[in-house]
Design an enzyme around this catalytic site. Structure first.
Site, PDB file in Angstrom:
ATOM      1  N   ASP A 167       5.988   1.847  -2.470  1.00 40.79           N
ATOM      2  CA  ASP A 167       5.714   3.256  -2.746  1.00 40.79           C
ATOM      3  C   ASP A 167       6.917   4.168  -2.543  1.00 40.79           C
ATOM      4  OD1 ASP A 167       5.479   2.606  -0.088  1.00 40.79           O
ATOM      5  OD2 ASP A 167       3.520   3.529   0.204  1.00 40.79           O
ATOM      6  N   HIS A 221      -0.894   1.509   9.166  1.00 41.51           N
ATOM      7  CA  HIS A 221      -1.287   2.736   9.859  1.00 41.51           C
ATOM      8  C   HIS A 221      -2.412   2.496  10.867  1.00 41.51           C
ATOM      9  CE1 HIS A 221       1.294   5.048   7.318  1.00 41.51           C
ATOM     10  NE2 HIS A 221       0.607   4.796   6.217  1.00 41.51           N
ATOM     11  N   HIS A 276       5.999   5.182   4.009  1.00 43.17           N
ATOM     12  CA  HIS A 276       5.404   5.863   5.160  1.00 43.17           C
ATOM     13  C   HIS A 276       5.740   5.109   6.449  1.00 43.17           C
ATOM     14  CE1 HIS A 276       2.682   6.722   1.704  1.00 43.17           C
ATOM     15  NE2 HIS A 276       2.779   7.950   2.169  1.00 43.17           N
ATOM     16  N   ASP A 333       7.810   0.208   3.706  1.00 42.07           N
ATOM     17  CA  ASP A 333       6.919   1.137   3.038  1.00 42.07           C
ATOM     18  C   ASP A 333       7.479   2.554   3.178  1.00 42.07           C
ATOM     19  OD1 ASP A 333       3.737   1.215   2.152  1.00 42.07           O
ATOM     20  OD2 ASP A 333       4.353   3.050   3.176  1.00 42.07           O
TER      21      ASP A 333
END
Length: 371
Positions: free
Chosen positions: A282, A158, A195, A193
């Site tokens: 995740d 991120h 996200h 991931d």
């Protein structure tokens, strides 16, 4: 497979964070790495300590102002008489508005995109060494290893050129990819991931030599909220250099595996010399992120799919927060990944590996300074 790790990540203690108006404990706790270490040791992998490659590879991805902010933010916060950790109270993201004379409060609102990415006393040291972990593993690939695994904490995908967010500070995968590009030319990054890797996408938006593919839960009401749609395909200098595969909430195993295959097809079409995997666990059904409801067996399948590619592959750890099941899902993925590679042949190898004799797992003694 050689795995790179450093205990220096333990210096980063995020504490409580604020997300969607609710205060909760940060999920990025040191125990995540303990679970992953148990997984790699149980499978017999070689664990070695990270080497220091300095700040030049970091500066090839992140701005000078951002690196200086990360290195000094906590100290400047304390000098101003502010208590606790560095957490932004107001936000300003216009690049033209930035002023080097801003207070640490103002700079935190420019360089940090949310309130789940606090900077504490040990954050810079941990983030710095997470990047060095990725660089050390990338150096192993350069020296002829066909597979390597960088156990990075904090995660990185991120973090953009001049900002952090989503509990990430330095973009470990991007730093490693640019480092590898010097030797391999074209690089592909696949982010699995849950996200979207918004920071990685922004860094390589206009880079024709780096292809970025991401499978993730749709950003509708899910972090990072603003990016990750199929319409985002790259800038004018790198058209179709970005491939996003957003999935609906709790999409499940079949959609996840099919999405991975779509990403891998895009990766291979790019014809990279090396592949970097932003490896998040995740998406697991029991993870507190509650994103895609993927089972442990499907992570083994995904590991097999990725490991079967006849290219050097660097794994860079991103998320994964279910402390009860994290070891098990990592074992499943790594077992599939390594078993697939053992059946493939990669012509890109070298005779020696000077890293083999290094000792593993030395404790953090003093914080690292900017170099």
């Amino acid at each position: 497979m050689k795995v790179v790790y450093t205990g220096r990540h333990r210096a980063h203690i995020p504490g409580d964070v604020i997300e969607n108006g609710i205060t909760r404990p940060s999920r990025d706790v040191p125990q995540r790495m303990d679970a992953l270490l148990r997984a790699v040791y149980s499978l017999g992998h070689d664990v070695i300590e990270a080497d220091d490659h300095g700040t030049s590879p970091l500066a090839a991805v992140h701005s000078k102002a951002y690196l200086a902010f990360l290195a000094t933010a906590y100290r400047d916060w304390q000098r101003l008489g502010l208590a606790g950790r560095v957490v932004p109270a107001a936000f300003e993201t216009r690049p033209e508005a930035y002023c080097d004379e801003w207070s640490p409060i103002a700079k935190s609102g420019f360089h940090l995109r949310d309130q789940i990415t606090p900077i504490g006393e040990g954050t810079w040291s941990a983030a710095y060494w997470a990047a060095q972990t990725a660089l050390t593993a990338a150096a192993l690939i350069k020296e002829g290893e066909n597979q390597a695994y960088a156990m990075c904490r904090p995660s990185g995908h991120h973090a953009g050129p001049d900002f952090g967010g989503g509990a990430t500070y330095l973009n470990n995968a991007a730093i490693a990819a640019r480092f590898l590009a010097r030797d391999f030319g074209r690089v592909a990054i696949i982010d699995i991931d849950v996200h979207h890797g918004n920071g990685t996408q922004e860094i390589f938006w206009d880079d024709p030599d780096v292809f970025f593919a991401s499978i993730h839960r749709s950003p509708e009401a899910f972090y990072p909220h603003f990016t990750g749609s199929q319409k985002e395909t790259g800038g004018s200098a790198a058209p179709n250099g970005i491939l996003n595969v957003p999935l609906p909430a709790r999409a499940g195993d079949a959609a996840f595996v099919q999405g991975i295959e779509t990403c891998l097809a895009g990766v291979l079409e790019h014809k990279p010399g090396v592949i970097v995997v932003s490896l998040g666990f995740d998406a697991l059904s029991t993870d507190p992120c509650t994103g895609l409801s993927v089972s442990e067996p499907s992570f083994e399948t995904v590991g097999q799919r990725i490991g079967a590619i006849d290219k050097p592959i660097l794994l860079v750890q991103e998320g994964g927060y279910d402390l009860v099941n994290l070891q098990g899902v990592a074992q499943r993925f790594l077992r599939g990944f390594c078993s697939a590679e053992s059946q493939a042949h990669n012509p890109i190898r070298s005779a020696g590996n000077s890293f083999a004799s290094r000792q593993a797992l030395t404790p953090l003694k003093t914080p690292v300074a900017m170099r």
